[in-house]
Design a protein around this motif. Structure first.
Motif, mmCIF file in Angstrom:
data_model
loop_
_atom_site.group_PDB
_atom_site.id
_atom_site.type_symbol
_atom_site.label_atom_id
_atom_site.label_comp_id
_atom_site.label_asym_id
_atom_site.label_seq_id
_atom_site.Cartn_x
_atom_site.Cartn_y
_atom_site.Cartn_z
ATOM 1 N N TYR A 166 95.994 93.436 7.565
ATOM 2 C CA TYR A 166 95.639 94.254 6.406
ATOM 3 C C TYR A 166 96.555 93.973 5.222
ATOM 4 O O TYR A 166 96.108 93.966 4.064
ATOM 5 C CB TYR A 166 95.711 95.729 6.804
ATOM 6 N N LEU A 167 97.864 93.716 5.497
ATOM 7 C CA LEU A 167 98.858 93.566 4.431
ATOM 8 C C LEU A 167 99.031 92.125 3.950
ATOM 9 O O LEU A 167 99.447 91.904 2.813
ATOM 10 C CB LEU A 167 100.215 94.090 4.913
ATOM 11 N N LEU B 84 94.589 96.767 -4.421
ATOM 12 C CA LEU B 84 93.554 96.179 -5.270
ATOM 13 C C LEU B 84 92.604 95.309 -4.456
ATOM 14 O O LEU B 84 91.382 95.364 -4.637
ATOM 15 C CB LEU B 84 94.214 95.347 -6.380
ATOM 16 N N ILE B 85 93.166 94.491 -3.570
ATOM 17 C CA ILE B 85 92.345 93.586 -2.768
ATOM 18 C C ILE B 85 91.398 94.364 -1.866
ATOM 19 O O ILE B 85 90.192 94.073 -1.802
ATOM 20 C CB ILE B 85 93.249 92.655 -1.930
ATOM 21 N N GLN B 86 91.938 95.365 -1.153
ATOM 22 C CA GLN B 86 91.096 96.129 -0.237
ATOM 23 C C GLN B 86 90.043 96.924 -0.981
ATOM 24 O O GLN B 86 88.920 97.108 -0.483
ATOM 25 C CB GLN B 86 91.964 97.042 0.632
ATOM 26 N N SER B 87 90.363 97.410 -2.169
ATOM 27 C CA SER B 87 89.363 98.121 -2.973
ATOM 28 C C SER B 87 88.220 97.182 -3.351
ATOM 29 O O SER B 87 87.036 97.562 -3.279
ATOM 30 C CB SER B 87 90.015 98.697 -4.231
ATOM 31 N N LEU B 88 88.564 95.948 -3.741
ATOM 32 C CA LEU B 88 87.537 94.969 -4.084
ATOM 33 C C LEU B 88 86.728 94.568 -2.867
ATOM 34 O O LEU B 88 85.506 94.376 -2.958
ATOM 35 C CB LEU B 88 88.188 93.733 -4.718
ATOM 36 N N VAL B 89 87.383 94.448 -1.714
ATOM 37 C CA VAL B 89 86.674 94.090 -0.488
ATOM 38 C C VAL B 89 85.658 95.167 -0.123
ATOM 39 O O VAL B 89 84.507 94.869 0.228
ATOM 40 C CB VAL B 89 87.670 93.873 0.677
#
Length: 217
Positions: free
Chosen positions: A14-15, A49-54
């Motif tokens: 995840y990180l 930011l990445i997980q929100s976009l994913v």
């Protein structure tokens, strides 16, 4: 022990995209890497930011797959691959924003900030003024030429000066006869920026009127 490993591996997966984006940013820009805690905070911000976009793109792809056409199955592998791609793109985008000053320039126009995207005023001076410079050395000599590389900080690093020449007290040039010369910033008192800009790189002449940039040397 096996239970702990099973819990840690998903957390790392995840990180890791956030750490990848942060690594790209600090590897390709002149910004100093913060301490360990600061790096973790930066990585967590990128991770958010990445997980929100994913999540957003994943939902959009599912809608497209159900209503129009499908190119595959949305599973953990697809999510991990999309996270990696977004991490790389986000890392490069953040480098572009930090190196171009375009976002900060737009924000300055509407009085949201007075800052630039560059790591320091020193770096900003060289990045926004592509022109010949005069280095005033500690021994009172003056070196004139085109800076193809310069220190990211005023306290450490080296200048790489192309087409170097010495200037006498009247501003006359004396060619060194070298293609380039490397000067440590600790030997420089201050820097003059000539009026000759990048369009005049192939022309040689006197430094003319110049602005001064004091170093910490």
């Amino acid at each position: 022990m096996d239970g702990l490993v099973k819990e840690v591996i998903p957390l790392l997966q995840y990180l890791i995209p956030g750490f990848l984006a942060a690594w790209i940013f600090y590897s390709l820009t002149a910004f100093k890497r913060p301490d360990t805690f600061g790096q973790i905070v930066q990585a967590l911000i990128f991770t958010f930011l990445i997980q929100s976009l994913v999540v957003g793109l994943g939902a959009l792809l599912l809608v497209i797959g159900e209503g129009f056409f499908s190119v595959g199955v949305w599973d953990r592998k697809s999510e991990a691959l999309l996270s990696a791609v977004i991490a790389v793109l986000l890392g490069f985008l953040s480098c572009y924003i930090a190196s171009s000053d375009k976002l900060h320039r737009a924000l300055r126009r509407v009085n949201i900030t007075r800052q630039t995207s560059f790591p320091s005023q020193w770096y900003s001076a060289f990045s926004t003024r592509p022109r010949f410079v005069v280095l005033h050395l500690l021994d009172n000599r003056r070196l004139y030429g085109w800076p193809i590389e310069w220190p990211a900080e005023p306290t450490r690093g080296q200048f790489v000066i192309e087409d170097p020449s010495w200037l006498d007290g009247e501003g006359q040039e004396f060619q060194i006869g070298a293609e380039a010369i490397v000067i440590d910033v600790s030997n420089v008192q201050w820097v003059e920026f000539s009026q000759q800009n990048g369009e005049q790189h192939d022309e040689q002449g006197s430094s003319g009127n110049a602005s001064l940039l004091q170093t910490n040397g």
